[in-house]
Design an enzyme around this catalytic site. Structure first.
Site, short mmCIF file in Angstrom:
data_model
loop_
_atom_site.label_atom_id
_atom_site.label_comp_id
_atom_site.label_asym_id
_atom_site.label_seq_id
_atom_site.Cartn_x
_atom_site.Cartn_y
_atom_site.Cartn_z
N THR A 19 0.87 -5.18 3.41
CA THR A 19 0.57 -5.20 1.97
C THR A 19 1.72 -5.63 1.05
O THR A 19 1.55 -6.52 0.22
CB THR A 19 0.07 -3.80 1.55
OG1 THR A 19 -1.13 -3.57 2.27
CG2 THR A 19 -0.19 -3.72 0.06
N ASP A 63 -4.98 -9.51 0.91
CA ASP A 63 -3.60 -9.63 1.37
C ASP A 63 -3.45 -9.77 2.88
O ASP A 63 -2.34 -10.01 3.36
CB ASP A 63 -2.78 -8.42 0.87
CG ASP A 63 -3.37 -7.10 1.33
OD1 ASP A 63 -4.56 -7.04 1.68
OD2 ASP A 63 -2.61 -6.10 1.35
N HIS A 64 -4.54 -9.62 3.63
CA HIS A 64 -4.54 -9.75 5.09
C HIS A 64 -5.92 -9.35 5.56
O HIS A 64 -6.74 -8.87 4.75
CB HIS A 64 -3.48 -8.85 5.75
CG HIS A 64 -3.52 -7.45 5.24
ND1 HIS A 64 -4.53 -6.57 5.53
CD2 HIS A 64 -2.68 -6.78 4.41
CE1 HIS A 64 -4.31 -5.43 4.93
NE2 HIS A 64 -3.21 -5.52 4.21
P1 AMP Z 1 -1.41 -1.63 4.01
O1 AMP Z 1 -1.85 -0.66 5.02
O2 AMP Z 1 -0.19 -2.40 4.37
O3 AMP Z 1 -2.58 -2.52 3.70
O4 AMP Z 1 -1.10 -0.82 2.67
C1 AMP Z 1 -2.17 -0.42 1.82
C2 AMP Z 1 -1.69 0.69 0.95
O5 AMP Z 1 -0.63 0.25 0.14
C3 AMP Z 1 -2.69 1.21 -0.05
O6 AMP Z 1 -3.63 2.06 0.51
C4 AMP Z 1 -1.79 1.92 -1.03
O7 AMP Z 1 -1.59 3.24 -0.61
C5 AMP Z 1 -0.48 1.17 -0.92
N1 AMP Z 1 -0.19 0.41 -2.14
C6 AMP Z 1 -0.81 -0.70 -2.59
N2 AMP Z 1 -0.28 -1.12 -3.76
C7 AMP Z 1 0.70 -0.26 -4.06
C8 AMP Z 1 1.62 -0.15 -5.14
N3 AMP Z 1 1.62 -1.04 -6.13
N4 AMP Z 1 2.49 0.88 -5.11
C9 AMP Z 1 2.51 1.77 -4.10
N5 AMP Z 1 1.66 1.72 -3.06
C10 AMP Z 1 0.77 0.73 -3.04
ZN ZN Z 2 -2.94 -4.42 2.53
ZN ZN Z 3 -3.70 -1.71 5.46
#
Ligand code: AMP
Ligand code: ZN
Ligand code: ZN
Length: 503
Positions: free
Chosen positions: A86, A255-256
């Site tokens: 993300t 984003d993916h």
């Molecule tokens: P991922 O598993 O890499 O897709 O991360 C997704 C998570 O990133 C979401 O569920 C949020 O908890 C966190 N996230 C997204 N945007 C933000 C942000 N601007 N600040 C802090 N955490 C975020």
């Molecule tokens: Zn993500």
């Molecule tokens: Zn995720």
């Protein structure tokens, strides 16, 4: 790359110019209309639906997104950057720079210069501009050049980057209701012209969270997508009521993607390395390893050929198309598992209790399962346009163009979008299928780029025609079509004898 130096004088002049222009415009009108003042570009709204894999469109009805697709441009998918996580991918979307250059190299990272850690769950780190300084996000470019930005969440948007924040921004709050997010964006659009933003972001996380918990394409993921679509529907109705739909630009991205994981496909790094003698700053589909207690050489010797579903590189030797090389937060050793495999350690797994992770992302961005979505709508995009897969790293150049901004230095390009901008005719895509030494190779060709499908991966290549025929390239990839004869190289490998399949 151009210099990314901060230019306060330019920004101030830009603001004075904007204020004067607005004053002239306001005195010329006796009524404030919702349309943006004539000297400002059409507003741009960038929407991210986290974890929306490119093939989720058939999971549930998405009437609001369909409305945008029908009257705008849809790409087959959106190819991201490495690693497909993300914070790295969102920051590449808004900067046009790869993680290996912008320095947001993971959701959790180690900075050897400052000797500190970043985690997206650490509010102080997330809001600290230090981590983001190696690139310039589009809202900083916009604010510097006299436009106004408003972010309803985006990684990096809470921080002062090159001393600039969006004029309007929000502290990340996962529990903020979707209706509240949409209403706030519409409320910003109702501000008096002098305060009204030109650039907006909007972010939704539920499709990603449920994809992790229940696996990609689970019914719960479909329901989350339907819910987001309903709120986007409310947003579109709100825009239409304000005369903005069709008069502003809307980009919908993710984003993916997401891939299935299970406990049978875990690689325990402590089977091969003494974890007291290295520092691992990120785990999962890829692990980032620092040589803190033994040499890089020793780590490489221990990991080379250690597990059939895992590869290790010194960071400088990682695949060239990852462009994961130059920033000081790039670790000494990068380890990546095959799609669907995870890298972890025994103490972590033992402490997990019930294993509940069914979906993950973070692998090579070429895996089709890691591709996201891309829709573009607004005056620059003719109804019904379709494109082969596009690249997220090109979106900063596209947004700069749509907002009429001078882009900061970046690693993307407008070239593949150029034929689509203000196209006066329909654009037809070519689809070809070949067998190369018995394996299927597929090609989707647009005016300035193509997508090449091979062994569950999809690569985006740029058109680079030669005199002899059509040629497309990306680092370590080449596709050449001379009348009916085709040759293809993927990751430096010649696919051999390729023959066209009857369509
Ligand atoms: P991922 O598993 O890499 O897709 O991360 C997704 C998570 O990133 C979401 O569920 C949020 O908890 C966190 N996230 C997204 N945007 C933000 C942000 N601007 N600040 C802090 N955490 C975020
Ligand atoms: Zn993500
Ligand atoms: Zn995720």
């Amino acid at each position: 790359m151009r210099s990314l130096a901060f230019n306060p004088a330019g920004r101030l002049l830009g603001r004075i110019y904007m204020a004067l222009a607005l004053l002239i415009w306001l005195t010329a009108c006796d009524r404030v209309t919702p349309a943006q003042p004539v000297d400002r570009p059409p507003p741009l709204l960038l929407i991210s639906i986290d974890g929306f894999r490119h093939d989720y469109f058939d999971l549930v009805d998405t009437p609001a997104l369909d409305r945008l697709v029908k009257t705008g441009l849809k790409a087959d998918s959106l190819q991201h950057v490495f690693p497909t996580k993300t914070f790295p991918t969102h920051y590449s979307i808004v900067t046009g720079v790869h993680p290996g250059t912008h320095g947001i190299v993971a959701n959790s990272m180690w900075d050897p210069v400052r000797e500190s850690r970043f985690s997206m769950r650490n509010r102080d780190a997330v809001g600290d501009g230090y981590w983001y300084e190696a690139a310039e996000p589009i809202w900083v470019t916009a604010e510097r050049q006299g436009l106004i930005a408003a972010t309803y969440f985006w990684p990096g948007s809470e921080a002062r980057i090159h001393r600039i924040r969006p004029t309007y921004w929000k502290l990340y709050d996962a529990s903020a209701r979707h209706s509240e997010r949409v209403e706030q964006v519409l409320a910003w659009m109702d501000l008096p012209a002098a305060e009204r933003p030109d650039l907006y972001t909007l972010y939704f996380s539920s499709v990603d969270s449920l994809g992790h918990r229940h696996g990609p394409r689970a019914a719960q993921v479909g329901r989350a997508l339907a819910d987001i679509d309903r709120h986007i529907g409310d947003l579109l109705d709100g825009l239409q009521a304000r005369g903005l739909l069709g008069n502003m630009h809307i980009l919908v991205v993710s984003d993916h993607g997401m891939s299935s994981v299970d406990l049978d496909r875990y690689i325990m790094l402590d089977d091969y390395l003494d974890l007291n003698r290295v520092t691992v700053s990120d785990w999962g589909p890829a692990a980032q390893i620092w040589a803190t207690g033994q040499t890089v050489e020793d780590i490489m010797t221990a990991l080379d050929g250690a597990h059939p579903n895992m590869r290790a590189w010194r960071a400088a030797d990682s695949p060239a198309r990852y462009r994961f090389g130059s920033h000081h937060r790039v670790p000494d050793v990068l380890v990546e598992a095959d799609l669907g495999w995870m890298i972890s350690n025994k103490p972590y797994i033992a402490g997990q209790g019930l294993f509940s992770l069914k979906g993950m992302h973070g692998w090579d961005p070429a895996w089709l399962e890691m591709h996201g979505v891309f829709i573009a709508h607004g005056p620059a995009f003719r109804a019904g346009l379709r494109a082969p897969a596009v690249r997220s790293v090109d979106l900063y150049a596209l947004m700069s163009k749509l907002l009429d901004l001078q882009p900061a230095g970046n690693e993307g390009s407008l070239a593949l979008f150029q034929p689509y901008l203000n196209a006066t005719e329909d654009i037809t895509l070519e689809s070809h299928a070949f067998t190369c030494d018995g394996e299927l190779l597929e090609a989707r060709i647009g005016p300035e780029h193509m997508a090449l499908y091979w062994r569950e991966q999809a690569h985006v290549l740029d058109r680079l025609d030669s005199e002899a025929g059509r040629q497309f390239e990306e680092v370590d990839l080449r596709f050449t079509l001379i009348s009916d004869a085709v040759s293809a190289y993927i990751d430096g490998e010649d696919l051999g004898d390729c023959k066209a399949l009857a369509q």
